[in-house]
Write an enzyme that holds these catalytic residues in place. Structure first.
Site, PDB file in Angstrom:
ATOM      1  N   GLY A  96     -23.173  -6.010 -20.405  1.00 24.23           N
ATOM      2  CA  GLY A  96     -23.741  -4.938 -21.235  1.00 24.23           C
ATOM      3  C   GLY A  96     -24.676  -5.529 -22.282  1.00 24.23           C
TER       4      GLY A  96
ATOM      5  CG  ASP B  10     -16.751  -4.570 -25.926  1.00 18.35           C
ATOM      6  OD1 ASP B  10     -17.332  -3.561 -26.368  1.00 18.35           O
ATOM      7  OD2 ASP B  10     -16.615  -4.795 -24.713  1.00 18.35           O
TER       8      ASP B  10
ATOM      9  NE  ARG C 116     -15.158  23.824 -35.629  1.00 17.35           N
ATOM     10  CZ  ARG C 116     -16.354  24.204 -35.217  1.00 17.35           C
ATOM     11  NH1 ARG C 116     -17.399  23.395 -35.315  1.00 17.35           N
ATOM     12  NH2 ARG C 116     -16.532  25.395 -34.694  1.00 17.35           N
TER      13      ARG C 116
ATOM     14  CG  MET D  70     -18.868   2.777 -25.790  1.00 20.95           C
ATOM     15  SD  MET D  70     -19.911   2.324 -24.391  1.00 20.95           S
ATOM     16  CE  MET D  70     -21.287   1.587 -25.179  1.00 20.95           C
ATOM     17  N   GLY D  71     -15.839  -0.158 -26.651  1.00 23.15           N
ATOM     18  CA  GLY D  71     -15.064  -1.345 -27.042  1.00 23.15           C
ATOM     19  C   GLY D  71     -14.178  -1.873 -25.930  1.00 23.15           C
ATOM     20  NE  ARG D  72     -15.583  -3.430 -19.915  1.00 15.94           N
ATOM     21  CZ  ARG D  72     -16.490  -4.185 -19.347  1.00 15.94           C
ATOM     22  NH1 ARG D  72     -16.554  -5.456 -19.626  1.00 15.94           N
ATOM     23  NH2 ARG D  72     -17.330  -3.672 -18.504  1.00 15.94           N
TER      24      ARG D  72
ATOM     25  CD  GLN E 162     -20.255   2.347 -30.127  1.00 17.42           C
ATOM     26  OE1 GLN E 162     -19.435   2.991 -29.528  1.00 17.42           O
ATOM     27  NE2 GLN E 162     -19.929   1.645 -31.187  1.00 17.42           N
ATOM     28  NE  ARG E 163     -24.484  -1.419 -24.013  1.00 19.55           N
ATOM     29  CZ  ARG E 163     -24.069  -1.284 -22.764  1.00 19.55           C
ATOM     30  NH1 ARG E 163     -22.777  -1.297 -22.486  1.00 19.55           N
ATOM     31  NH2 ARG E 163     -24.912  -1.134 -21.777  1.00 19.55           N
TER      32      ARG E 163
END
Ligand code: F6P
Length: 344
Positions: free
Chosen positions: A13, A130, A165, A172-174, A274-275
């Site tokens: 990635g 990550d 609410r 992400m972060g796997r 975010q990437r």
């Protein structure tokens, strides 16, 4: 005698900081008298030989660019018929002296094997949003992706408060919870879910209710890899990792919260947003420093090594050791999470 050639590749990635790192390698390598080229799309380029020239004029303005000018892929030469011999042939046909491989555990795992099994002159540069490589304190890409996620979380708080609410942000972060943990802490989340710690539904409901009563909004940050009881059904990529994009952890969590608290709940998954984008200051400096050091390791003949940040020093560590184990969130962080999200 022609200058020795260094090839650079970026695999896995992408993440912000790769271009500063490429620039760092090229500028130091040129200063040391080497020529550089970029293999395109990770190990795929190492197999098929697709490459592009890299020199000062090509890289001097890329420090601010997100992504990677070389392209990337999740190709694994060890999983392709004839993949490894093709990499060795590319080394020969392009007359390469050394390869600087930039990647996470997968890309660098291949580099470690090629060094060990075939004596290839490789140096590794760790990258991943990550932040899960154990031999280095931080990887570039992490700071930028968390910075973007924190901004997203703050936007969710604004709209969530208007509507009274609870808001769930999935990041992400796997397999590692670092992105969720740091996003949650920095954005002042009321609950943080990470894959290293099972979700306690009663604790979650109590904290969301209490936060909502105090602030008229509650923020929950969760990692895409949190186990919501359906692990095992996913597809795997060439490196054997779950393809997580369709799991919908944030959505499942939002439903659970709404049911257990009676508070209207919405969710958002920030995903690849975010990437992308320009690297933060931290990632520009770290990317540059590890890139410079990688070229110095080539010059020193220190192959089979990876550059790493230890404290504030950029050092060389064994590639094999660096890729042996993932760095996940240790339990010492759990009490910090509990203090920050107490239901009072
Ligand atoms: O490893 C980096 C990462 O961004 C993970 O956080 C995420 O699970 C994965 O890559 C997504 O991969 P892809 O871009 O192939 O969908």
């Amino acid at each position: 005698m022609p200058a020795k050639r260094i090839a650079i590749l970026t695999g896995g990635g992408d993440c912000p900081g790769l271009n500063p790192a490429i620039r760092g390698v090229v500028l130091r390598a040129e200063q040391l008298g080497y020529d550089c080229l970029g293999l395109q799309e990770g190990w795929k380029g190492a197999i098929d030989g697709a490459h592009m020239p890299l020199n000062r004029s090509r890289v001097e303005e890329i420090v601010r660019q997100g992504g990677t000018i070389l392209g990337t892929s999740r190709t694994n030469p060890y999983k392709k018929d004839g993949g490894v011999p093709a990499v060795l042939a590319t080394f020969k046909s392009l007359g390469l002296h050394a390869l600087v491989a930039m990647g996470g555990e997968d890309t660098l795992g291949v580099a470690a094997r090629l060094y060990k099994e075939h004596g290839l002159n490789v140096v590794g540069v760790p990258k991943t949003m990550d932040n899960d490589l154990s031999a280095t304190d931080y990887t570039f890409g992490f700071d930028t992706s968390v910075t973007i996620a924190v901004e997203a979380a703050e936007r969710l708080i604004d709209t969530g408060r208007s509507h009274r609410r609870a808001m769930v942000l999935e990041v992400m972060g796997r397999h590692a919870g670092w992105v969720s943990l740091f996003t949650g802490i920095a954005a002042g989340a009321d609950y943080i879910c990470i894959p290293e710690r099972p979700v306690d539904a009663a604790d979650l409901a109590a904290k969301v209710k209490a936060a909502h009563a105090r602030k008229k909004v509650a923020l929950i940050v969760c990692s895409e890899a949190v186990d919501m009881g359906e692990a095992g059904a996913e597809k795997l990529d060439e490196f054997g990792h779950m393809i997580l994009k369709e799991r919908g952890v944030g959505e499942k969590l939002a439903k659970l919260i709404e049911k257990s608290t009676g508070i209207e709940t919405r969710h958002a998954a920030i995903g690849h947003i975010q990437r992308g984008g320009p690297p933060t200051l931290f990632d520009r400096i770290l990317g540059t420093r590890v890139g410079l050091k990688a070229a110095e390791l080539v010059e020193a003949g220190s192959f089979g090594r990876m550059v790493a940040l230890r404290g504030n020093e950029v050092v060389a560590v064994s590639l094999e050791e660096a890729t042996a184990k993932l760095k996940t969130v240790p339990p010492a962080w759990f009490s910090i999470m509990d203090t920050l999200t107490a239901a009072r």
